[in-house]
Design a protein around this motif. Structure first.
Motif, PDB file in Angstrom:
ATOM      1  N   LEU A 139     -41.723  17.538  16.881  1.00  0.00           N
ATOM      2  CA  LEU A 139     -41.975  17.341  18.321  1.00  0.00           C
ATOM      3  C   LEU A 139     -41.143  17.894  19.471  1.00  0.00           C
ATOM      4  O   LEU A 139     -39.831  18.026  18.748  1.00  0.00           O
ATOM      5  CB  LEU A 139     -41.967  15.742  18.690  1.00  0.00           C
ATOM      6  N   ARG A 140     -41.440  18.498  20.338  1.00  0.00           N
ATOM      7  CA  ARG A 140     -40.445  19.095  21.290  1.00  0.00           C
ATOM      8  C   ARG A 140     -40.278  18.292  22.251  1.00  0.00           C
ATOM      9  O   ARG A 140     -41.301  17.746  23.076  1.00  0.00           O
ATOM     10  CB  ARG A 140     -41.039  20.433  21.864  1.00  0.00           C
ATOM     11  N   LEU A 141     -39.096  17.880  22.691  1.00  0.00           N
ATOM     12  CA  LEU A 141     -38.710  16.831  23.681  1.00  0.00           C
ATOM     13  C   LEU A 141     -38.151  17.603  25.072  1.00  0.00           C
ATOM     14  O   LEU A 141     -37.288  18.473  24.673  1.00  0.00           O
ATOM     15  CB  LEU A 141     -37.782  15.900  23.102  1.00  0.00           C
ATOM     16  N   VAL A 142     -38.797  17.293  25.999  1.00  0.00           N
ATOM     17  CA  VAL A 142     -38.427  18.306  27.295  1.00  0.00           C
ATOM     18  C   VAL A 142     -38.250  17.314  28.401  1.00  0.00           C
ATOM     19  O   VAL A 142     -38.914  16.419  28.547  1.00  0.00           O
ATOM     20  CB  VAL A 142     -39.652  19.211  27.694  1.00  0.00           C
ATOM     21  N   LEU A 143     -37.246  17.502  29.065  1.00  0.00           N
ATOM     22  CA  LEU A 143     -36.758  16.648  30.367  1.00  0.00           C
ATOM     23  C   LEU A 143     -36.932  17.077  31.721  1.00  0.00           C
ATOM     24  O   LEU A 143     -36.414  18.484  31.711  1.00  0.00           O
ATOM     25  CB  LEU A 143     -35.406  16.096  30.214  1.00  0.00           C
ATOM     26  N   PHE A 144     -37.813  16.646  32.301  1.00  0.00           N
ATOM     27  CA  PHE A 144     -37.792  17.097  33.807  1.00  0.00           C
ATOM     28  C   PHE A 144     -37.545  15.794  35.025  1.00  0.00           C
ATOM     29  O   PHE A 144     -37.560  14.731  34.587  1.00  0.00           O
ATOM     30  CB  PHE A 144     -39.349  17.331  34.001  1.00  0.00           C
ATOM     31  N   LEU A 204     -45.996  20.219  40.485  1.00  0.00           N
ATOM     32  CA  LEU A 204     -45.452  18.989  40.718  1.00  0.00           C
ATOM     33  C   LEU A 204     -44.047  19.121  41.476  1.00  0.00           C
ATOM     34  O   LEU A 204     -43.598  18.261  42.129  1.00  0.00           O
ATOM     35  CB  LEU A 204     -45.235  18.026  39.795  1.00  0.00           C
ATOM     36  N   GLY A 205     -43.487  20.403  41.378  1.00  0.00           N
ATOM     37  CA  GLY A 205     -42.197  20.642  42.203  1.00  0.00           C
ATOM     38  C   GLY A 205     -40.985  20.215  41.154  1.00  0.00           C
ATOM     39  O   GLY A 205     -39.811  19.848  42.024  1.00  0.00           O
ATOM     40  N   GLY A 206     -41.175  19.834  40.004  1.00  0.00           N
ATOM     41  CA  GLY A 206     -40.313  19.556  39.126  1.00  0.00           C
ATOM     42  C   GLY A 206     -39.097  20.376  38.708  1.00  0.00           C
ATOM     43  O   GLY A 206     -39.161  21.706  38.588  1.00  0.00           O
ATOM     44  N   ARG A 207     -38.092  19.903  37.911  1.00  0.00           N
ATOM     45  CA  ARG A 207     -37.103  20.917  37.465  1.00  0.00           C
ATOM     46  C   ARG A 207     -36.555  20.605  35.898  1.00  0.00           C
ATOM     47  O   ARG A 207     -36.828  19.448  35.819  1.00  0.00           O
ATOM     48  CB  ARG A 207     -35.805  20.983  38.307  1.00  0.00           C
ATOM     49  N   LEU A 208     -36.399  21.534  35.259  1.00  0.00           N
ATOM     50  CA  LEU A 208     -35.952  21.396  33.905  1.00  0.00           C
ATOM     51  C   LEU A 208     -34.454  20.916  33.947  1.00  0.00           C
ATOM     52  O   LEU A 208     -33.648  21.581  34.588  1.00  0.00           O
ATOM     53  CB  LEU A 208     -36.124  22.492  33.012  1.00  0.00           C
ATOM     54  N   ILE A 209     -34.026  19.645  33.204  1.00  0.00           N
ATOM     55  CA  ILE A 209     -32.560  19.235  33.272  1.00  0.00           C
ATOM     56  C   ILE A 209     -32.047  19.389  32.330  1.00  0.00           C
ATOM     57  O   ILE A 209     -30.685  18.984  32.077  1.00  0.00           O
ATOM     58  CB  ILE A 209     -32.518  17.760  33.900  1.00  0.00           C
ATOM     59  N   ASP A 210     -32.468  19.903  31.056  1.00  0.00           N
ATOM     60  CA  ASP A 210     -31.684  20.094  29.926  1.00  0.00           C
ATOM     61  C   ASP A 210     -32.598  20.879  29.104  1.00  0.00           C
ATOM     62  O   ASP A 210     -33.679  21.264  29.109  1.00  0.00           O
ATOM     63  CB  ASP A 210     -31.200  18.852  29.142  1.00  0.00           C
ATOM     64  N   GLU A 211     -31.860  21.571  27.891  1.00  0.00           N
ATOM     65  CA  GLU A 211     -32.550  22.254  26.848  1.00  0.00           C
ATOM     66  C   GLU A 211     -33.609  21.481  26.214  1.00  0.00           C
ATOM     67  O   GLU A 211     -33.249  20.316  25.753  1.00  0.00           O
ATOM     68  CB  GLU A 211     -31.522  23.146  26.057  1.00  0.00           C
ATOM     69  N   ASP A 255     -30.724  22.309  42.707  1.00  0.00           N
ATOM     70  CA  ASP A 255     -31.563  22.457  41.828  1.00  0.00           C
ATOM     71  C   ASP A 255     -30.992  23.720  41.240  1.00  0.00           C
ATOM     72  O   ASP A 255     -31.022  24.934  41.445  1.00  0.00           O
ATOM     73  CB  ASP A 255     -32.788  22.993  42.646  1.00  0.00           C
ATOM     74  N   THR A 256     -30.214  23.497  39.953  1.00  0.00           N
ATOM     75  CA  THR A 256     -29.423  24.277  39.487  1.00  0.00           C
ATOM     76  C   THR A 256     -30.299  25.229  38.453  1.00  0.00           C
ATOM     77  O   THR A 256     -29.715  26.097  37.799  1.00  0.00           O
ATOM     78  CB  THR A 256     -28.156  23.774  38.590  1.00  0.00           C
ATOM     79  N   ARG A 257     -31.382  24.636  37.956  1.00  0.00           N
ATOM     80  CA  ARG A 257     -32.157  25.177  36.804  1.00  0.00           C
ATOM     81  C   ARG A 257     -33.633  25.381  37.346  1.00  0.00           C
ATOM     82  O   ARG A 257     -34.172  24.346  37.415  1.00  0.00           O
ATOM     83  CB  ARG A 257     -31.883  24.499  35.384  1.00  0.00           C
ATOM     84  N   GLY A 258     -34.225  26.528  37.335  1.00  0.00           N
ATOM     85  CA  GLY A 258     -35.383  26.638  37.934  1.00  0.00           C
ATOM     86  C   GLY A 258     -36.274  26.741  36.582  1.00  0.00           C
ATOM     87  O   GLY A 258     -35.917  26.831  35.335  1.00  0.00           O
ATOM     88  N   LEU A 259     -37.562  26.499  36.682  1.00  0.00           N
ATOM     89  CA  LEU A 259     -38.408  26.633  35.816  1.00  0.00           C
ATOM     90  C   LEU A 259     -38.835  28.002  35.193  1.00  0.00           C
ATOM     91  O   LEU A 259     -38.974  28.066  34.126  1.00  0.00           O
ATOM     92  CB  LEU A 259     -39.996  25.818  36.284  1.00  0.00           C
ATOM     93  N   ASP A 260     -38.512  28.894  35.873  1.00  0.00           N
ATOM     94  CA  ASP A 260     -38.445  30.193  35.268  1.00  0.00           C
ATOM     95  C   ASP A 260     -37.283  30.835  34.615  1.00  0.00           C
ATOM     96  O   ASP A 260     -36.528  31.448  35.011  1.00  0.00           O
ATOM     97  CB  ASP A 260     -39.008  31.414  36.271  1.00  0.00           C
ATOM     98  N   SER A 261     -36.890  30.029  33.508  1.00  0.00           N
ATOM     99  CA  SER A 261     -35.681  30.142  32.736  1.00  0.00           C
ATOM    100  C   SER A 261     -35.906  30.629  31.620  1.00  0.00           C
ATOM    101  O   SER A 261     -36.939  31.182  31.237  1.00  0.00           O
ATOM    102  CB  SER A 261     -34.796  28.832  32.514  1.00  0.00           C
ATOM    103  N   GLU A 262     -34.837  30.801  30.721  1.00  0.00           N
ATOM    104  CA  GLU A 262     -34.929  31.584  29.471  1.00  0.00           C
ATOM    105  C   GLU A 262     -35.982  30.730  28.471  1.00  0.00           C
ATOM    106  O   GLU A 262     -36.278  31.113  27.458  1.00  0.00           O
ATOM    107  CB  GLU A 262     -33.893  31.753  28.734  1.00  0.00           C
TER     108      GLU A 262
END
Length: 903
Positions: free
Chosen positions: A654-659, A693-700, A790-797
């Motif tokens: 499972l991949r766990l992703v936080l927004f 939705l205008g969300g952002r990724l907050i951790d790897e 907004d320190t981390r955009g969705l178009d990240s690595e």
């Protein structure tokens, strides 16, 4: 000053009228003036008492907005309001006079306004009320009293609902006493922000004192319940009460006893049961007792058969032979023993005087003549049948068109080499003399579409308008939207999704090519010579949504890969293509029985391959890697991997992703935790949705191994600074049921943690978010960030945008140039005594497990290179392949130094 009418009534009507005339002489009314006037009634209606058409009604003052009271009467000469026993000043009345067209009676309407200050003057006394009094020449009438109250609704509930954990089918009672208010607040209940309607769901009942009763708790009743109180002033919500419906586990019935472990003598046999009737959910207790029982058994030993003695010889027969027999009865074979070996019947010629002598007579001659005649008749009949069949076969052959007309006018695909002298290596002319007996797909000339040959015996694509696609440096210029729209109009393809972002297609010939769906890990490699020479196919590749295409799963089966379609089905391929797609299991076949499923033309799913037990004679073969499956297939279609765990050690990734919200202007702040299959296509879909939705990724993202242990997934948040933040979740954790994750029918699941900051100036958030399987593995996210930045955009690595073309045709689709590929195959295909051939190449590339598969192909080296191309398209280093060739000891390793122009 207003007129107190009481004394005039006591002195008689004549005196009253006289005084009214004196006091209001000269005051006139024009239907809407501010000053009332006495209107004389017609003589015919002078004896009628006033009759109220409209009486004042109860009103509520909301905040500081005044209320209006109205009174209408006929016939009336005067109307005045009296509030709390005092007459309202005549200047505060607004009077309107009309005439009733039906009765010709005069109608008078009077309105006044009551303000909040007027009502508050009598605070602590009786309620504020008003009524109107109407006069006529005959007498007076009083209206009903209208009470004016100041509306309000307190903030705090007198009693709020409390969270509970209840067993399945148990009754649940949630209490709610709304805040004090005027008018009295109405109450409604919500579950997870959705309003509950007892009429549509009879399992809910709201009592007269506003309590909620759940008659029989169901699994779907698990959620956060909120009591909502509202009136004309405000709307108040109680704190949410979490109701968790748990299921205690129950044993299934015992299986039948297994066969005895011993073949002969004492052994063991066992039977088992599982805690699935029902399966424990949401913290319910597990089953008590053993799930396996063993019992001693005694297996009867096998008895091998033995021959009896031969019988005596029989008398000599007419054919000059005699017989004897024996039986397998000493002993007879039993309980799996072996049968007797040898003959049970013997014969022997007897040529002495015991053999009877016979002389052929006339009867024997007639018999022989008849037999000869029958043989001749059968021979003539056979000759006639053969002649008829050959004539029909010649007639059918005459009707079959020479397939060379299908390839007339074909031109080579326009790949421009850098040196003209070697251009024939990459632009090979089609073989127009090849006889083709079957074709399914789109077939047309390179530049001329006038001579199309229409086929109707397969799911074909309509030809593209205005000829075919043009190649520029090997990339196909194509309109995916137009292709998907045209593709979906065909009968077989109407079930395909019209998702342009997840579809790729191109036009290919014998030089092959590659289709890729960006950021999904899904690609289709079409090797050179896979498409027969003289053919051009339009081929598509798309990933299906699980919601759009339901895959039936039985028992403990789970979906381990995306559902991928490539086609059109039925096209003729000379060699297998390679379909690459991600999977989400631990890649240990000792823990899993993984099957490849394919959808047939009728839409049913069939098992076409059991992973690890592939047969080289079958049209499908799989190369399983840590996160990817490479499928060799000679038939295009819709495929998916389905797994069934063999024991509780089997695990899905499972991949766990936080927004979270990119911007927050309120006290509430939401953190969304997604739990999804660890495949790139699902991750891409979630990222695209969060971008909208205008969300952002907050951790790897983290990876969690989710085991087949029937235990649920729990999520909790800890270590928040209590001075600045608090969680609105009443329970200690949230939980996702095991089967919601295991069956894989939902592409992703998520839980939301709603936090509340105590001040808008608080922007720093530090906490620990934990995700774990009960009695299993877990992951922890250490969060420390500023919610205002907004320190981390969705178009990240984490979502690398694939800028490569989705469709590549010809040599540009491969790392190994066509000429070099031909030389390598010619060098390694032939067996070498010292093993320096394709077998050593497979060993150096760590592909020795597939030796038998490679050996079954006409060119083993070519299949190995196809797999290398599929694995290393983005990351492959052709110099590394050259090093492998040098290690094998082939001088042909130097061909890797050939320049691009020479290739």
């Amino acid at each position: 000053m207003p007129l107190p009418p009481g004394p005039f009534v006591r002195c008689g009507f004549s005196a009253a009228l006289l005084l009214l005339g004196l006091m209001f002489a000269g005051i006139t009314s024009t239907g809407g003036s501010e000053h009332p006037a006495t209107a004389a009634l017609p003589a015919a209606f002078s004896d009628l008492l006033p009759h109220f058409l409209v009486e004042p009604e109860d009103e509520y003052i909301v905040k500081n907005k005044p209320v209006t009271l109205s009174c209408r009467s006929t016939p009336a000469t005067q109307i005045y309001f009296k509030c709390n026993g005092e007459w309202v000043h005549q200047d505060d009345h607004l009077i309107e006079r009309t005439v009733d067209p039906a009765t010709a009676l005069p109608v008078m309407q009077v309105t006044i306004e009551i303000t909040r200050q007027q009502v508050e003057k009598i605070f602590g006394l009786d309620e504020y009320w008003c009524q109107c009094v109407a006069w006529s020449t005959t007498g007076t009438q009083k209206s009903q009293k209208a009470y004016i109250r100041i509306a309000y609704l307190r903030k705090n509930f007198e009693e709020e609902p409390q969270g509970k954990e209840v067993a399945l089918d148990q009754e649940v009672l949630l209490h709610c006493h709304p805040p004090e208010g005027v008018p009295q607040a109405e109450v409604e209940w919500q579950r997870n922000e959705d309003v509950l309607d007892p009429f549509s769901d009879p399992n809910f009942f709201i009592t007269p004192d506003n309590n909620l009763v759940i008659k029989k708790a169901r699994l779907l009743d698990t959620g956060n319940y909120t009591c909502v109180a509202k009136n004309i002033v405000a709307r108040r919500k109680s704190n949410s009460a979490t109701v968790l419906v748990y299921v205690n586990g129950g044993w299934s019935t015992w299986t039948t006893w297994s066969s005895c472990s011993a073949v002969c003598g004492r052994g063991w046999q066992k039977r088992s049961r599982s805690c699935t009737n029902p399966t424990p959910l949401n913290g319910g207790t597990s089953c008590e007792g053993q799930n396996v029982q063993k019992s001693a058994c005694v297996a009867t030993c096998p008895v091998d058969g033995g021959w009896s003695e031969w019988s005596k010889w029989s008398a000599c027969g007419a054919d000059c032979s005699m017989w004897r027999s024996r039986e397998c009865s000493q002993p007879s074979p039993g309980t799996g023993g072996k049968d007797c070996q040898g003959l049970d019947l013997q014969s022997m010629n007897c040529t002495n005087e015991q053999c009877p002598q016979t002389v052929s007579g006339a009867e024997d001659v007639a018999l022989y003549v008849g037999m000869v005649a029958v043989a001749l008749c059968l021979t003539l009949l056979l000759i006639v049948v053969v002649l008829v069949y050959r004539r029909k076969k010649e007639g059918l052959d005459a009707d079959v068109a020479d397939s060379s007309i299908l390839t007339t006018g074909f031109q080579p695909m326009g790949i421009k080499p850098s040196k003209p002298e070697n251009s024939h290596l990459l632009t090979i002319q089609p073989d127009l003399t090849t006889t083709t007996t079957s074709y399914q797909g789109t077939l047309r000339s390179r530049h001329d579409t006038a001579g199309k040959f229409s086929m109707t015996n397969g799911p074909l694509l309509d030809p593209l308008p205005n000829g075919s696609h043009t190649l520029h440096n090997g990339k196909l210029n194509s309109d995916t939207t137009e292709f998907v729209s045209r593709l979906s109009t065909q009968t077989y393809f109407k079930t395909l999704p019209r998702d342009v972002a997840n579809t790729s297609y191109g036009t290919f010939n014998f030089l092959g090519g590659r289709l890729t769906i960006p950021n999904t890990g899904i690609s289709l490699l079409i090797p050179p010579e896979a498409i027969p020479r003289g053919k051009i196919y339009e081929i598509y590749l798309t990933v299906q949504r699980k919601e759009d295409l339901r895959l039936p799963l039985a028992g403990c089966q789970t979906l381990l890969s995306p559902i991928v379609s490539c086609g059109p089905p039925g096209v003729v391929l000379s060699r297998p293509v390679i379909l690459s797609m991600d999977h989400c299991f631990d890649a240990c076949l000792d823990n899993w029985a993984v099957r490849l499923k394919k959808q047939n033309y009728e839409g049913a799913w069939e098992d076409v391959l059991l992973m690890g037990e592939e047969l080289v004679s079958e049209p499908y073969y799989c190369q399983l890697e840590t996160e990817t499956c490479r499928l060799f297939t000679e038939q295009l279609g819709t495929f998916a991997l389905v797994g069934e765990s063999l024991h509780m050690g089997a695990a899905k990734r499972l991949r766990l992703v936080l927004f979270s919200d990119a911007y927050c202007s309120t006290l509430e702040y939401n953190i969304r935790v997604y739990c999804m299959d660890d495949t790139q296509d699902v991750f891409k879909e979630v990222m695209q949705m969060e971008r909208q939705l205008g969300g952002r990724l907050i951790d790897e993202p983290h990876v969690l191994l989710f085991k087949d242990s029937y235990h649920n997934l729990r999520l909790s948040i800890h270590d928040m600074p209590q001075a600045h933040w608090r969680s609105k979740l009443l329970a200690g954790y949230q939980e996702i049921p095991f089967y919601h994750i295991w069956n894989g029918s939902q592409r992703y699941l998520h839980c939301t943690f709603t936090l509340e900051r105590l001040s808008l100036s608080t922007c720093e958030l530090t906490c620990q978010l934990c995700v774990w399987q009960v009695e299993g593995e877990g992951q922890s996210f250490a969060l420390d960030f500023n919610i205002a930045k907004d320190t981390r955009g969705l178009d990240s690595e984490f979502l690398l945008m694939d800028s490569n073309a989705t469709a590549l045709a010809g040599p540009s689709a491969f790392q190994i140039p066509y000429l070099i590929r031909q030389k390598i195959c010619g060098s390694l295909d032939a067996p070498c005594p010292n093993g320096a051939d394709w077998r050593m190449l497979a060993q150096r590339l760590k592909l020795e497990r597939h030796m038998s598969f490679f050996a079954s192909k006409a060119s083993p080296t070519s299949v190995i290179l196809d797999l290398w191309e599929a694995q290393h398209f983005h990351s492959g280093n052709i110099n590394q392949l050259a090093t492998v060739m040098a290690d094998i000891g082939k001088q042909e390793a130097m061909i890797f130094l050939v320049s691009d122009g020479e290739c």
